[in-house]
Enzyme design. Structure first.
Site, short mmCIF file in Angstrom:
data_model
loop_
_atom_site.label_atom_id
_atom_site.label_comp_id
_atom_site.label_asym_id
_atom_site.label_seq_id
_atom_site.Cartn_x
_atom_site.Cartn_y
_atom_site.Cartn_z
CD GLU A 1 15.70 34.81 -13.91
OE1 GLU A 1 15.09 35.38 -14.80
OE2 GLU A 1 16.00 35.34 -12.82
CG ASP B 1 20.44 40.07 -5.88
OD1 ASP B 1 19.37 39.88 -6.48
OD2 ASP B 1 21.54 39.69 -6.32
#
Length: 267
Positions: free
Chosen positions: A50, A61
């Protein structure tokens, strides 16, 4: 839908294995190091990569990955640079799936069709757009499919039963099972709850599953062996590159081998 993804998932299931997927941010700390890291991770047994597309506001995140986005952007990484990085990787590796992971605003600046066309030409196999809700995913999914790419939906632990069925019904290759409530890199995960959700999805929908967010230790990945097709580890790899840059490549490979070994032993 996407042959490389389909083949990888089919091989893992045929062999009764759960594969390790690794997340890196493109251009962190620089493109050459990212490319070397991608190659070493695959050589160490990683089955899917990824690649995060650097973005200024990566709201899903945690601190570690958000800092990586910042380093990549300050180093000049762009969406085009990310595609070029994938294309360079694809010159020597034609079998390992690469899924781009990021946020929708940069995609909207060029348009969904242009983005997925460029992604396909680079050799990417799919995309995860973290902040696109299910209700607005249709045009992006259609654009991905026009270019034989997978559009991977996220399945949050807070999804209702009705929404869970809607999400799982849109999967073309696999669903990204978010393993914890919150952002990436967190330390609290109810692995039993993850396995319960995964078991239900497989029994009732038969979809491919990749579990990620906060997974970093061999015992965690071993616990999920056979419950999902792929276990995604990101922040731990990003931490190594943040601390050591290119000098951390060897350690990156050692950590990946340890995680893969834990999955093999638990299978």
């Amino acid at each position: 839908m996407n042959r490389r993804l389909e083949n990888t998932l089919a091989t893992l299931r045929r062999d009764g294995r759960t594969g390790l997927a690794a997340y890196l941010v493109a251009g962190d700390p620089d493109p050459e190091t990212t490319l070397r890291a991608m190659v070493v991770l695959v050589e160490s047994g990683v089955r899917l990569l990824e690649i995060g597309m650097p973005f200024s506001d990566p709201v899903a995140d945690g601190f570690v990955v958000a800092q990586a986005h910042g380093r990549a952007l300050r180093g000049g990484m762009t969406m085009g640079g990310t595609m070029e990085l994938v294309a360079r990787f694809r010159r020597t590796d034609r079998t390992t799936p690469v899924v781009l992971m990021g946020y929708v605003n940069p995609v909207l600046t060029v348009g969904a069709d242009t983005f997925f066309e460029a992604a396909a030409m680079s050799g990417a196999d799919g995309a995860i757009l973290v902040d696109v809700p299910l209700e607005h995913a249709g045009p992006f999914r259609d654009a991905a499919h026009r270019h034989a790419l997978s559009f991977v939906p996220l399945w949050a632990p807070t999804a209702s039963t009705r929404r869970e069925k809607q999400i799982l019904s849109t999967a073309d290759t696999f669903v990204y099972l978010v393993s914890r409530t919150g952002i990436t890199g967190g330390s609290t995960i109810d692995l039993d709850a993850v396995k319960e959700r995964a078991g239900r999805a497989r029994r009732e929908h038969g979809v491919g599953l990749a579990a990620g967010f906060g997974i970093r230790e061999p015992a965690q990945v071993a616990s999920l062996a056979r419950s999902v097709d792929l276990v995604v580890v990101g922040s731990r790899f990003v931490e190594i590159l943040a601390a050591k840059g290119d000098d951390g490549i060897e350690e990156l490979g050692c950590v990946a081998k340890g995680l893969v070994g834990a999955l093999v032993d638990a299978s």
